[in-house]
Design a protein around this motif. Sequence first.
Motif, PDB file in Angstrom:
ATOM      1  N   VAL A 294      -7.873 118.234  -6.070  1.00 27.49           N
ATOM      2  CA  VAL A 294      -8.262 116.860  -5.760  1.00 27.49           C
ATOM      3  C   VAL A 294      -7.860 115.955  -6.920  1.00 27.49           C
ATOM      4  O   VAL A 294      -8.027 116.325  -8.089  1.00 27.49           O
ATOM      5  N   LEU A 295      -7.332 114.773  -6.603  1.00 28.12           N
ATOM      6  CA  LEU A 295      -6.971 113.811  -7.641  1.00 28.12           C
ATOM      7  C   LEU A 295      -8.233 113.096  -8.126  1.00 28.12           C
ATOM      8  O   LEU A 295      -8.948 112.480  -7.339  1.00 28.12           O
ATOM      9  N   VAL A 296      -8.512 113.226  -9.401  1.00 30.37           N
ATOM     10  CA  VAL A 296      -9.726 112.633  -9.982  1.00 30.37           C
ATOM     11  C   VAL A 296      -9.365 111.793 -11.202  1.00 30.37           C
ATOM     12  O   VAL A 296      -8.242 111.852 -11.725  1.00 30.37           O
ATOM     13  N   GLY A 297     -10.341 111.038 -11.661  1.00 31.49           N
ATOM     14  CA  GLY A 297     -10.221 110.314 -12.915  1.00 31.49           C
ATOM     15  C   GLY A 297     -10.902 111.095 -14.029  1.00 31.49           C
ATOM     16  O   GLY A 297     -11.903 111.787 -13.803  1.00 31.49           O
ATOM     17  N   PRO A 347     -17.619 113.758  -9.299  1.00 28.92           N
ATOM     18  CA  PRO A 347     -17.925 112.932 -10.474  1.00 28.92           C
ATOM     19  C   PRO A 347     -19.150 113.481 -11.211  1.00 28.92           C
ATOM     20  O   PRO A 347     -20.129 113.891 -10.582  1.00 28.92           O
ATOM     21  N   GLY A 348     -19.022 113.539 -12.540  1.00 28.67           N
ATOM     22  CA  GLY A 348     -20.129 114.042 -13.348  1.00 28.67           C
ATOM     23  C   GLY A 348     -20.101 115.533 -13.593  1.00 28.67           C
ATOM     24  O   GLY A 348     -20.969 116.066 -14.295  1.00 28.67           O
ATOM     25  N   THR A 349     -19.117 116.253 -13.012  1.00 28.63           N
ATOM     26  CA  THR A 349     -19.014 117.702 -13.229  1.00 28.63           C
ATOM     27  C   THR A 349     -18.981 117.993 -14.727  1.00 28.63           C
ATOM     28  O   THR A 349     -18.179 117.419 -15.470  1.00 28.63           O
ATOM     29  N   ALA A 350     -19.859 118.879 -15.160  1.00 31.15           N
ATOM     30  CA  ALA A 350     -19.986 119.182 -16.595  1.00 31.15           C
ATOM     31  C   ALA A 350     -18.944 120.191 -17.048  1.00 31.15           C
ATOM     32  O   ALA A 350     -18.426 120.984 -16.248  1.00 31.15           O
ATOM     33  N   GLU A 361     -10.443 119.141 -25.485  1.00 33.66           N
ATOM     34  CA  GLU A 361     -11.153 117.884 -25.707  1.00 33.66           C
ATOM     35  C   GLU A 361     -12.037 117.560 -24.497  1.00 33.66           C
ATOM     36  O   GLU A 361     -11.563 117.631 -23.364  1.00 33.66           O
ATOM     37  N   PRO A 362     -13.309 117.205 -24.717  1.00 34.88           N
ATOM     38  CA  PRO A 362     -14.208 116.961 -23.575  1.00 34.88           C
ATOM     39  C   PRO A 362     -13.866 115.665 -22.826  1.00 34.88           C
ATOM     40  O   PRO A 362     -13.588 114.642 -23.440  1.00 34.88           O
ATOM     41  N   TYR A 363     -13.910 115.751 -21.509  1.00 31.48           N
ATOM     42  CA  TYR A 363     -13.621 114.623 -20.625  1.00 31.48           C
ATOM     43  C   TYR A 363     -14.677 114.542 -19.524  1.00 31.48           C
ATOM     44  O   TYR A 363     -15.170 115.564 -19.053  1.00 31.48           O
ATOM     45  N   GLN A 364     -14.974 113.324 -19.124  1.00 35.27           N
ATOM     46  CA  GLN A 364     -15.908 113.076 -18.038  1.00 35.27           C
ATOM     47  C   GLN A 364     -15.121 112.899 -16.742  1.00 35.27           C
ATOM     48  O   GLN A 364     -14.151 112.134 -16.698  1.00 35.27           O
ATOM     49  N   VAL A 365     -15.524 113.600 -15.678  1.00 37.13           N
ATOM     50  CA  VAL A 365     -14.891 113.456 -14.369  1.00 37.13           C
ATOM     51  C   VAL A 365     -15.507 112.252 -13.652  1.00 37.13           C
ATOM     52  O   VAL A 365     -16.729 112.152 -13.548  1.00 37.13           O
ATOM     53  N   VAL A 366     -14.652 111.332 -13.196  1.00 36.44           N
ATOM     54  CA  VAL A 366     -15.138 110.135 -12.503  1.00 36.44           C
ATOM     55  C   VAL A 366     -14.329 109.920 -11.224  1.00 36.44           C
ATOM     56  O   VAL A 366     -13.215 110.423 -11.077  1.00 36.44           O
ATOM     57  N   ALA A 367     -14.915 109.164 -10.299  1.00 35.89           N
ATOM     58  CA  ALA A 367     -14.176 108.771  -9.090  1.00 35.89           C
ATOM     59  C   ALA A 367     -13.175 107.676  -9.449  1.00 35.89           C
ATOM     60  O   ALA A 367     -13.423 106.856 -10.332  1.00 35.89           O
ATOM     61  N   LEU A 368     -12.048 107.683  -8.756  1.00 38.60           N
ATOM     62  CA  LEU A 368     -11.058 106.622  -8.933  1.00 38.60           C
ATOM     63  C   LEU A 368     -11.413 105.433  -8.046  1.00 38.60           C
ATOM     64  O   LEU A 368     -12.001 105.613  -6.990  1.00 38.60           O
ATOM     65  N   PRO A 369     -11.065 104.209  -8.414  1.00 39.59           N
ATOM     66  CA  PRO A 369     -10.344 103.816  -9.628  1.00 39.59           C
ATOM     67  C   PRO A 369     -11.268 103.688 -10.835  1.00 39.59           C
ATOM     68  O   PRO A 369     -12.493 103.657 -10.692  1.00 39.59           O
ATOM     69  N   PHE A 370     -10.661 103.582 -12.006  1.00 39.45           N
ATOM     70  CA  PHE A 370     -11.425 103.323 -13.225  1.00 39.45           C
ATOM     71  C   PHE A 370     -11.890 101.870 -13.276  1.00 39.45           C
ATOM     72  O   PHE A 370     -12.892 101.548 -13.883  1.00 39.45           O
ATOM     73  N   TYR A 371     -11.078 101.010 -12.655  1.00 41.48           N
ATOM     74  CA  TYR A 371     -11.303  99.568 -12.743  1.00 41.48           C
ATOM     75  C   TYR A 371     -11.144  98.946 -11.359  1.00 41.48           C
ATOM     76  O   TYR A 371     -10.196  99.251 -10.629  1.00 41.48           O
ATOM     77  N   LYS A 372     -12.084  98.072 -11.003  1.00 42.30           N
ATOM     78  CA  LYS A 372     -11.985  97.312  -9.758  1.00 42.30           C
ATOM     79  C   LYS A 372     -12.336  95.867 -10.068  1.00 42.30           C
ATOM     80  O   LYS A 372     -13.382  95.608 -10.637  1.00 42.30           O
ATOM     81  N   ARG A 373     -11.458  94.968  -9.705  1.00 36.16           N
ATOM     82  CA  ARG A 373     -11.700  93.563 -10.036  1.00 36.16           C
ATOM     83  C   ARG A 373     -12.858  92.991  -9.221  1.00 36.16           C
ATOM     84  O   ARG A 373     -13.099  93.407  -8.086  1.00 36.16           O
TER      85      ARG A 373
END
Length: 375
Positions: A294-297, A347-350, A361-373
């Motif tokens: 799955v494509l994730v942020g 999102p939030g998977t540890a 390097e630790p990264y946080q999984v988030v739903a896309l997009p990162f930015y929404k106007r």
Amino acid sequence: MSSTEPTELRHTALDALHRSLGATMTDFAGWDMPLRYGSERDEHIAVRTKAGLFDLSHMGEITVTGSEAAVFLNHALVGNIASVGVGRARYTMICQADGGILDDLIVYRLAETEYMVVANASNAQVVLDALTERAAGFDAEVRDDRDAYALIAVQGPESPGILKSLTDADLDGLKYYAGLPGTVAGVPALIARTGYTGEDGFELFVKPEHVVRLWQALTEAGEGVGLVPCGLSCRDTLRLEAGMPLYGHELNTSLTPFDAGLGRVVKFEKAGDFVGRDALAKAAERAASQPPRVLVGLIAEGRRVPRAGYSVVAGGEVIGEVTSGAPSPTLGKPIAMAYVDAAHAAPGTAGVGVDIRGSHEPYQVVALPFYKRQK
């Protein structure tokens, strides 16, 4: 000529202007294009807060005409192009017979029997060849119009005001994913509103001999509101923050639209057969029963920047791969898009990290997009 010999780069009609502005130029898909004019971070922030001006003349315009243009494009592409109204546009894809993505496209319906297909620069010839081959048996003509157009985009919250000062066209009535013919600063243009930055904005397709005049007029009109020229570097970080795919990174021939999480562009309900239909039907079933990666942020907890090809890890195992990564000027942290195993995609998977030169390097999984106007 052998494949090892360097081929001469193509230049847009704005080439001399870019150099006069001190642009750092780079080879992009065989075109000599501006990477940045000054600070790519400043250019990025200008688009998010004010406005930026881009030369996109490397994109590949292909015109399709004829009484069967709509039926042909429905056969050649995965979307329902026949249902696009005149003056509207659609995001779609062209796939191989095995369902692999050849390119993602924007198709504009300019008239009842005339369409413009806009391909990515790196794939324009591939798309042109595929469309030409697929047109056999249809009353449809496929024409290479790459040299007939220059393309510039003005993007950012100030872009409607800048453009309104130069045109009588009904910009307020121009919806997202639409295009209308008009005149901008005395230059005949197709004015479109699609965008690849996450901001409101406009694309202007014009004749190459008119583009310098148009660029200069837009520059003057935007002087008081912070418009700046922008290169491909900030275009990449803008589209990354907006969660938009880039061919060769999130999309390629080894992936179907369903693998990329973009199965919605495939329209099985349209009339007639289309190239890749059977393979894509199977891909849709697979995706429904056993989700692929799955494509994730991913957002960094530290400062190290992930790059395409880096492994995504969890519990010492490789669970995915970064497709795009960069520092995010808006978030103030490194971000990435990555394909990861479905078990780690929520999102939030540890416990998810990126292997950056041997260090996890630790990264946080988030739903896309990162930015929404904010609309």
